[in-house]
Motif scaffolding. Sequence first.
Motif, PDB file in Angstrom:
ATOM      1  N   UNK A   1       0.836  -1.435   0.206  1.00 42.72           N
ATOM      2  CA  UNK A   1       0.087  -0.111  -0.060  1.00 42.72           C
ATOM      3  C   UNK A   1       1.023   1.297  -0.098  1.00 42.72           C
ATOM      4  N   UNK A   2       0.388   2.425   0.553  1.00 41.72           N
ATOM      5  CA  UNK A   2       1.134   3.529   0.759  1.00 41.72           C
ATOM      6  C   UNK A   2       0.593   4.239   1.737  1.00 41.72           C
ATOM      7  N   UNK A   3       1.713   5.204   2.205  1.00 37.70           N
ATOM      8  CA  UNK A   3       1.583   6.298   3.229  1.00 37.70           C
ATOM      9  C   UNK A   3       1.526   7.304   2.634  1.00 37.70           C
ATOM     10  N   UNK A   4       0.686   8.183   2.768  1.00 37.86           N
ATOM     11  CA  UNK A   4       0.260   9.405   2.105  1.00 37.86           C
ATOM     12  C   UNK A   4       0.084  10.700   2.992  1.00 37.86           C
ATOM     13  N   UNK A   5       1.063  11.678   2.889  1.00 34.37           N
ATOM     14  CA  UNK A   5       0.712  12.823   3.665  1.00 34.37           C
ATOM     15  C   UNK A   5       0.191  14.206   2.679  1.00 34.37           C
ATOM     16  N   UNK A   6      -0.601  15.055   3.380  1.00 28.87           N
ATOM     17  CA  UNK A   6      -1.484  15.816   2.641  1.00 28.87           C
ATOM     18  C   UNK A   6      -2.030  16.836   3.476  1.00 28.87           C
TER      19      UNK A   6
ATOM     20  N   UNK B   1      -3.336   5.620   5.309  1.00 30.37           N
ATOM     21  CA  UNK B   1      -2.842   4.465   4.746  1.00 30.37           C
ATOM     22  C   UNK B   1      -3.713   4.363   3.633  1.00 30.37           C
ATOM     23  N   UNK B   2      -3.122   4.206   2.480  1.00 26.43           N
ATOM     24  CA  UNK B   2      -4.002   3.657   1.200  1.00 26.43           C
ATOM     25  C   UNK B   2      -3.619   2.300   0.900  1.00 26.43           C
ATOM     26  N   UNK B   3      -4.544   1.562   1.092  1.00 26.87           N
ATOM     27  CA  UNK B   3      -4.078   0.052   0.804  1.00 26.87           C
ATOM     28  C   UNK B   3      -3.974  -0.393  -0.505  1.00 26.87           C
ATOM     29  N   UNK B   4      -3.378  -1.515  -0.792  1.00 20.49           N
ATOM     30  CA  UNK B   4      -3.214  -2.131  -2.202  1.00 20.49           C
ATOM     31  C   UNK B   4      -4.676  -2.226  -2.750  1.00 20.49           C
ATOM     32  N   UNK B   5      -4.801  -2.290  -3.969  1.00 21.59           N
ATOM     33  CA  UNK B   5      -6.114  -2.750  -4.562  1.00 21.59           C
ATOM     34  C   UNK B   5      -6.216  -4.183  -4.527  1.00 21.59           C
ATOM     35  N   UNK B   6      -7.058  -4.609  -4.020  1.00 22.66           N
ATOM     36  CA  UNK B   6      -7.394  -5.898  -3.840  1.00 22.66           C
ATOM     37  C   UNK B   6      -7.640  -6.700  -5.244  1.00 22.66           C
ATOM     38  N   UNK B   7      -7.207  -8.096  -5.556  1.00 26.73           N
ATOM     39  CA  UNK B   7      -7.681  -8.660  -6.639  1.00 26.73           C
ATOM     40  C   UNK B   7      -9.129  -9.102  -6.553  1.00 26.73           C
ATOM     41  N   UNK B   8      -9.568  -9.076  -8.102  1.00 33.32           N
ATOM     42  CA  UNK B   8     -11.312  -9.360  -8.039  1.00 33.32           C
ATOM     43  C   UNK B   8     -11.821 -10.445  -7.344  1.00 33.32           C
ATOM     44  N   UNK B   9     -12.627 -10.144  -6.607  1.00 30.80           N
ATOM     45  CA  UNK B   9     -13.289 -11.125  -5.811  1.00 30.80           C
ATOM     46  C   UNK B   9     -12.768 -11.240  -4.404  1.00 30.80           C
TER      47      UNK B   9
END
Length: 353
Positions: free
Chosen positions: A265-270, A318-326
């Motif tokens: 995922x990603x750690x993003x500050x804004x 915290x922006x999670x990784x995009x999950x696989x379909x299903x």
Amino acid sequence: MHRFTRVIAAVVPLILALGAAGCAEGESEARPTVSVPTTSPPEPVPLTPESAEEAFRTYVTDEDVARAAGDERLALNWTTGGQRQLTAAEFREAAYDGDPVRRFAYGKPELYVPKLKDDAYPHWFMASVGRSVLGERGSGRTVLTAFVRNSPSDRWKLTFATVMQKKAKLPEVEIDDDGYAEALGTDDTSLLIRPRDVIGIHATVAAEGGGSVAAKVMKSSAVTTGFYKDTKKATKNAKEDDLTLQVVYTATPFPYFGVRTESGGGLIVYSLFRSTSLTAEDPGTPKPEIPEEAEHLLDGTVEGNQIDTTATLHFAAYDPERADEGDRQAKAQVIADHGAISKASTPPLKKTP
């Protein structure tokens, strides 16, 4: 000035005499070549984990000098962007209350340094660090910071600082063997929310609440859907006092940064702006009272029938990784927040034709 005039008066006859001598000999006088010194632009300075740590330590030292002296101007020299606004507001609030400005003690930082091209500015890095307020027991918190340098000749400046929420967990940032983190691209589609869209998603949830489409990808919390609930309550209270309250959340012109986490995922500050306008629409209604949190930014009077404020808000998500379909998809989660009113005004009554 008089000395300069005397020098000119002495030099001019000499120049004329030399010119006359040259003409008398029938020879043309060659003009002397004027040498103009040239300055080369500063060489790009590589961004490394070592240089980032040095920049962080330098900032900590300089910040404490400014805060110990109560010197707002000096403190602002080491900040930029939204952090400059918040620093100015903090100094002014301390002066208004007659209190010393807070001073901090820092622990050892964990640095998130992206591998950037030496000549591609601005350079930036992030750091998480334990910080406590001097003289305040139990004030220790983890703070996420970001620093920028806009050119080789510029100094490193703090552009962002936000405080981890007490129950939130800081994700592990992926660091390679050379000590570098992976910078996230603005359009990275491996994440649930593209980094450039996190700000807009947060603003939408804050404005529309849990019923918005944006709430499907960002968790409810005190600083997401909670903002929406706070606005509804404040608007209702204002109406009972014959006042109209408007609250708007918008993006800022300040930079945002993101690094890859070990989970993918990603750690993003804004940052976000929260703008409010409290108005007494009816001329017979008493003027609105200045909010306590904005008193230090105003002179204590309401010239017209309206009070406007702008808060600068810093967040980390915290922006999670995009999950696989299903597969089950986790939502993005805001894990750190900090902010304050950074601007306030009481505009005069608008003249009606």
